[in-house]
Design a protein around this motif. Structure first.
Motif, PDB file in Angstrom:
ATOM      1  N   GLN A 221       7.573  -0.135   4.551  1.00  0.00           N
ATOM      2  CA  GLN A 221       6.633  -0.369   3.724  1.00  0.00           C
ATOM      3  C   GLN A 221       5.577  -0.640   4.685  1.00  0.00           C
ATOM      4  OE1 GLN A 221       9.738  -2.300   3.721  1.00  0.00           O
ATOM      5  NE2 GLN A 221      10.174  -2.786   1.661  1.00  0.00           N
ATOM      6  N   LEU A 222       4.177  -0.441   3.797  1.00  0.00           N
ATOM      7  CA  LEU A 222       3.192  -0.815   4.429  1.00  0.00           C
ATOM      8  C   LEU A 222       2.159  -1.809   3.576  1.00  0.00           C
ATOM      9  CD1 LEU A 222       0.942  -0.415   6.921  1.00  0.00           C
ATOM     10  CD2 LEU A 222       0.025   1.360   5.696  1.00  0.00           C
ATOM     11  N   TYR A 223       2.082  -3.035   4.018  1.00  0.00           N
ATOM     12  CA  TYR A 223       1.363  -3.979   3.180  1.00  0.00           C
ATOM     13  C   TYR A 223      -0.138  -4.460   3.577  1.00  0.00           C
ATOM     14  CZ  TYR A 223       6.084  -5.531   1.525  1.00  0.00           C
ATOM     15  OH  TYR A 223       7.249  -5.408   1.007  1.00  0.00           O
TER      16      TYR A 223
ATOM     17  N   HIS B  55      10.644   4.477   1.770  1.00  0.00           N
ATOM     18  CA  HIS B  55      11.081   5.614   1.080  1.00  0.00           C
ATOM     19  C   HIS B  55      12.635   5.492   0.787  1.00  0.00           C
ATOM     20  CE1 HIS B  55       7.278   7.395   2.216  1.00  0.00           C
ATOM     21  NE2 HIS B  55       7.582   7.658   3.618  1.00  0.00           N
TER      22      HIS B  55
ATOM     23  N   LEU C 104       0.682  -1.123   0.050  1.00  0.00           N
ATOM     24  CA  LEU C 104       0.084  -0.030   0.106  1.00  0.00           C
ATOM     25  C   LEU C 104       0.776   1.181  -0.169  1.00  0.00           C
ATOM     26  CD1 LEU C 104      -2.675  -1.073   2.603  1.00  0.00           C
ATOM     27  CD2 LEU C 104      -2.623  -1.154   0.159  1.00  0.00           C
ATOM     28  N   ILE C 105       1.984   1.204   0.881  1.00  0.00           N
ATOM     29  CA  ILE C 105       2.855   2.494   0.888  1.00  0.00           C
ATOM     30  C   ILE C 105       4.365   1.770   0.683  1.00  0.00           C
ATOM     31  CG2 ILE C 105       3.731   4.141   2.349  1.00  0.00           C
ATOM     32  CD1 ILE C 105       1.253   4.310   3.641  1.00  0.00           C
TER      33      ILE C 105
ATOM     34  N   THR D 290       2.545   1.930  13.221  1.00  0.00           N
ATOM     35  CA  THR D 290       2.514   2.051  11.794  1.00  0.00           C
ATOM     36  C   THR D 290       2.811   3.147  11.236  1.00  0.00           C
ATOM     37  OG1 THR D 290       0.816   0.109  11.907  1.00  0.00           O
ATOM     38  CG2 THR D 290       0.960   1.438   9.835  1.00  0.00           C
TER      39      THR D 290
ATOM     40  N   VAL E 269       6.161   4.327   9.146  1.00  0.00           N
ATOM     41  CA  VAL E 269       6.211   4.444   7.846  1.00  0.00           C
ATOM     42  C   VAL E 269       6.803   6.052   7.411  1.00  0.00           C
ATOM     43  CG1 VAL E 269       4.587   5.221   5.878  1.00  0.00           C
ATOM     44  CG2 VAL E 269       4.172   3.176   7.214  1.00  0.00           C
TER      45      VAL E 269
END
Length: 365
Positions: free
Chosen positions: A307-309, A167, A163-164, A297, A301
């Protein structure tokens, strides 16, 4: 009666606030720790310094806060129990720090919910928690604990779409010299280590709850825990990191991480944790673990570029539902106890040992 009711709710609010603040501090600790190891901080060195700083910080507080409190004498058996407490705590932190190094603070906070389920099961075995299968409150607690385990498994075993994105790819480093075979391997290995650490943490909660009632002096208890933790972490650290250069901490995020962990995370945080176990029991303290998920979370991030899954979001939702289900069962059970005769139960605020000597005057005002 109104004044007694007001004091009771102030006491409950104080405990609730302390537990929430503790979880925020833990999330801050894991986030700073993850940032520190990306700079090259070794977790063996980190643990040894953390315990040493915590013991030095707590020694004067332990002497001052309990100087007028009648306590059992320090015998060989008592020191042996302190050592067991330190051994369990060292093992728990070792597994958790290693797991976070392979994964992320978000996964570390999410896997903390296994602690809730394991603590709940152990509390039943040790008769610290009531369980009546025909009772709606007990059924809610069982369902809530089961959902916490299910949600944690979803987070570990299922990534799903990203999802994200991260960086900075350099943030996902390996803490060993060998090259990892991919992010999925890191994720599963980190989750396994974190799960094992939380199982040990549940055992540590139960043992500490029993011990703090026998020896109601939170500052002294956490001091000896830190002292014996240091006595274990130092030889282990020297064995894995024999070079002196590894033990020199530069004045950057690595030094901040060590100081924060020693003073806030282990020193103040573990005292609050021991106090919560003393006045409310292990299951109540474990109930607040899910609160760390959204905090971790966002922090992971934003500050670490994690990363956000989708799997992490889905698992977090399942865990949150399980948390509220279990909390509802606990509150319903407490309401039934409040309607029982006064001789059958007593308020946690009646306790006046250890940390209560400091906070009790605030409630009486």
């Amino acid at each position: 009666m109104p004044m007694q009711g007001r004091r009771y709710w102030l006491w409950e609010l104080l405990i609730f606030t302390a537990m929430v603040a503790l979880e925020c501090a833990v999330v801050g600790l894991t986030t700073i720790y993850k940032a520190a190891i990306t700079k090259g901080l070794n977790y063996h060195v980190y643990m040894a310094y953390t315990y040493a700083i915590a013991a030095a910080f707590l020694l004067p507080l332990a002497c001052l806060s309990h100087r007028n409190t009648p306590l059992p004498p320090l015998t060989v058996v008592l020191l042996g129990k302190f050592f067991i407490l330190g051994f369990l705590g060292f093992t728990e932190q070792y597994l958790k720090y290693l797991g976070m190094a392979y994964s992320s603070p978000t996964l570390g906070s999410a896997m903390g919910n296994i602690n809730l389920a394991c603590t709940f099961c152990l509390a039943i075995l040790f008769r610290m928690e009531k369980l009546k299968l025909r009772s709606l409150s007990s059924q809610a607690k069982i369902i809530g604990a089961s959902m916490s385990i299910a949600g944690a498994l979803v987070i570990v075993l299922y990534n799903g779409p990203m999802l994200i994105p991260a960086h900075d790819k350099d943030l996902r480093i390996s803490i060993t010299d060998r090259v990892m075979s991919g992010a999925q391997y890191d994720w599963i290995l980190g989750g396994t280590l974190l799960a094992a650490g939380n199982v040990v943490s549940s055992i540590w909660y139960i043992f500490q709850t029993i011990f703090v009632k026998e020896y109601p002096a939170e500052f002294i208890l956490v001091f000896f825990f830190s002292f014996f933790g240091f006595s274990l972490a130092l030889p282990v650290g020297i064995a894995f990191e024999p070079h002196l250069s590894s033990w020199i901490i530069p004045p950057d995020i690595r030094l901040v991480s060590v100081l924060y962990s020693g003073i806030v995370g282990t020193g103040i945080g573990y005292v609050i944790n021991a106090w919560g176990l003393h006045v409310k029991g292990p299951v109540y303290v474990s109930l607040f673990k899910p609160l760390a998920i959204p905090i971790a979370t966002v922090a992971g991030v934003i500050f670490l570029g994690d990363q956000l899954y989708l799997g992490c979001v889905m698992g977090s939702i399942i865990i949150a539902v399980g948390f509220y289900t279990l909390m509802w069962g606990k509150l319903k059970e407490e309401m039934v106890e409040e309607l029982s005769p006064p001789s059958d139960h007593h308020s946690a605020a009646d306790s006046s040992d250890g940390l209560d000597d400091i906070v009790a005057p605030l409630i009486k005002r």
